[in-house]
Design a protein around this motif. Structure first.
Motif, PDB file in Angstrom:
ATOM      1  N   MET A   1       0.823  -1.199   0.000  1.00 52.60           N
ATOM      2  CA  MET A   1       0.000   0.000   0.000  1.00 52.60           C
ATOM      3  C   MET A   1       0.869   1.267   0.000  1.00 52.60           C
ATOM      4  N   ARG A   2       1.959   1.222   0.785  1.00 55.72           N
ATOM      5  CA  ARG A   2       2.863   2.368   0.875  1.00 55.72           C
ATOM      6  C   ARG A   2       3.433   2.714  -0.506  1.00 55.72           C
ATOM      7  N   HIS A   3       3.760   1.690  -1.281  1.00 54.65           N
ATOM      8  CA  HIS A   3       4.342   1.925  -2.605  1.00 54.65           C
ATOM      9  C   HIS A   3       3.318   2.501  -3.581  1.00 54.65           C
ATOM     10  N   LEU A   4       2.070   2.082  -3.466  1.00 55.95           N
ATOM     11  CA  LEU A   4       1.032   2.645  -4.329  1.00 55.95           C
ATOM     12  C   LEU A   4       0.822   4.128  -4.037  1.00 55.95           C
ATOM     13  N   VAL A   5       0.848   4.477  -2.769  1.00 59.42           N
ATOM     14  CA  VAL A   5       0.699   5.890  -2.394  1.00 59.42           C
ATOM     15  C   VAL A   5       1.882   6.700  -2.929  1.00 59.42           C
ATOM     16  N   ALA A   6       3.086   6.173  -2.767  1.00 57.88           N
ATOM     17  CA  ALA A   6       4.278   6.866  -3.268  1.00 57.88           C
ATOM     18  C   ALA A   6       4.213   7.026  -4.782  1.00 57.88           C
ATOM     19  N   ALA A   7       3.780   5.986  -5.483  1.00 57.44           N
ATOM     20  CA  ALA A   7       3.667   6.055  -6.943  1.00 57.44           C
ATOM     21  C   ALA A   7       2.631   7.097  -7.351  1.00 57.44           C
ATOM     22  N   ALA A   8       1.519   7.134  -6.644  1.00 61.72           N
ATOM     23  CA  ALA A   8       0.480   8.125  -6.943  1.00 61.72           C
ATOM     24  C   ALA A   8       0.998   9.540  -6.706  1.00 61.72           C
ATOM     25  N   ILE A   9       1.768   9.720  -5.645  1.00 63.34           N
ATOM     26  CA  ILE A   9       2.348  11.033  -5.368  1.00 63.34           C
ATOM     27  C   ILE A   9       3.330  11.434  -6.472  1.00 63.34           C
ATOM     28  N   LEU A  10       4.160  10.496  -6.902  1.00 63.65           N
ATOM     29  CA  LEU A  10       5.100  10.777  -7.991  1.00 63.65           C
ATOM     30  C   LEU A  10       4.368  11.222  -9.255  1.00 63.65           C
ATOM     31  N   VAL A  11       3.360  10.458  -9.637  1.00 64.15           N
ATOM     32  CA  VAL A  11       2.606  10.791 -10.850  1.00 64.15           C
ATOM     33  C   VAL A  11       1.893  12.131 -10.676  1.00 64.15           C
ATOM     34  N   GLY A  12       1.358  12.376  -9.483  1.00 66.59           N
ATOM     35  CA  GLY A  12       0.701  13.653  -9.218  1.00 66.59           C
ATOM     36  C   GLY A  12       1.652  14.828  -9.316  1.00 66.59           C
ATOM     37  N   LEU A  13       2.868  14.660  -8.795  1.00 64.39           N
ATOM     38  CA  LEU A  13       3.865  15.726  -8.891  1.00 64.39           C
ATOM     39  C   LEU A  13       4.261  15.988 -10.338  1.00 64.39           C
ATOM     40  N   ILE A  14       4.412  14.933 -11.098  1.00 62.08           N
ATOM     41  CA  ILE A  14       4.767  15.085 -12.513  1.00 62.08           C
ATOM     42  C   ILE A  14       3.655  15.815 -13.254  1.00 62.08           C
ATOM     43  N   ALA A  15       2.417  15.437 -12.978  1.00 62.79           N
ATOM     44  CA  ALA A  15       1.281  16.107 -13.614  1.00 62.79           C
ATOM     45  C   ALA A  15       1.221  17.583 -13.204  1.00 62.79           C
ATOM     46  N   ALA A  16       1.512  17.863 -11.930  1.00 63.22           N
ATOM     47  CA  ALA A  16       1.472  19.251 -11.456  1.00 63.22           C
ATOM     48  C   ALA A  16       2.567  20.098 -12.112  1.00 63.22           C
ATOM     49  N   VAL A  17       3.747  19.515 -12.266  1.00 66.98           N
ATOM     50  CA  VAL A  17       4.872  20.268 -12.822  1.00 66.98           C
ATOM     51  C   VAL A  17       4.757  20.415 -14.337  1.00 66.98           C
ATOM     52  N   TYR A  18       4.442  19.332 -15.028  1.00 68.56           N
ATOM     53  CA  TYR A  18       4.449  19.341 -16.490  1.00 68.56           C
ATOM     54  C   TYR A  18       3.068  19.456 -17.134  1.00 68.56           C
ATOM     55  N   GLY A  19       2.018  19.403 -16.352  1.00 66.34           N
ATOM     56  CA  GLY A  19       0.660  19.409 -16.897  1.00 66.34           C
ATOM     57  C   GLY A  19       0.328  20.626 -17.731  1.00 66.34           C
ATOM     58  N   ARG A  20       0.899  21.755 -17.382  1.00 64.39           N
ATOM     59  CA  ARG A  20       0.592  22.985 -18.124  1.00 64.39           C
ATOM     60  C   ARG A  20       1.148  22.960 -19.549  1.00 64.39           C
ATOM     61  N   THR A  21       2.074  22.041 -19.813  1.00 64.93           N
ATOM     62  CA  THR A  21       2.620  21.969 -21.173  1.00 64.93           C
ATOM     63  C   THR A  21       1.552  21.531 -22.171  1.00 64.93           C
ATOM     64  N   LEU A  22       0.502  20.893 -21.693  1.00 66.60           N
ATOM     65  CA  LEU A  22      -0.561  20.453 -22.599  1.00 66.60           C
ATOM     66  C   LEU A  22      -1.227  21.635 -23.299  1.00 66.60           C
TER      67      LEU A  22
END
Length: 103
Positions: A1-22
Motif C-alpha cells: 500500500m505504501r508503494h502505491l501511495v508513493a507512486a500516486a504522489i510521484l505521478v501527481g507531482l509530474i502532472a502538477a509540474v508538467y501538466g501545463r505543457t498540454l
C-alpha cells in the motif's frame, strides 16, 4: 500500500509540474526536431526508414523520431498537446521505473 501511495504522489507531482505543457505550443528545438522534420509526418509503415536516415543536421535518434511519428498518427497531425501528453507519460513511466528499482 505504501508503494502505491508513493507512486500516486510521484505521478501527481509530474502532472502538477508538467501538466501545463498540454496548453503550450511547440517551442525551441521542437521546430527542427518535430515540425520541420519530414520523417515525423511519414506513416508508421515507413518506420524502417528511420534506420537508414541520412545526416540532415539532426541527431540520429530513431527511437525518438519513432515516438514523434506515433504522436503524429495518434493526434492526426502536428497537435502539440498530443506530443506533450506522451512526454508526460514518458516522464511518469521513467519516474515509476526508477522508484521500483530503488525500492
Amino acid at each position: 500500500m505504501r508503494h502505491l501511495v508513493a507512486a500516486a504522489i510521484l505521478v501527481g507531482l509530474i502532472a502538477a509540474v508538467y501538466g501545463r505543457t498540454l496548453e503550450s505550443g511547440f517551442v525551441f528545438d521542437d521546430r527542427v526536431l518535430v515540425v520541420e522534420n519530414p520523417l515525423v509526418q511519414q506513416p508508421l509503415s515507413a518506420a524502417g526508414d528511420l534506420l537508414r536516415a541520412g545526416d540532415d543536421g539532426r541527431a540520429f535518434r530513431p527511437l525518438r523520431v519513432l515516438s514523434y511519428m506515433v504522436d503524429h498518427q495518434i493526434g492526426g497531425g502536428l497537435r502539440p498537446a498530443v506530443f506533450h501528453a506522451s512526454n508526460l507519460g514518458y516522464h511518469a513511466a521513467t519516474s515509476l521505473a526508477l522508484y521500483a528499482l530503488a525500492f
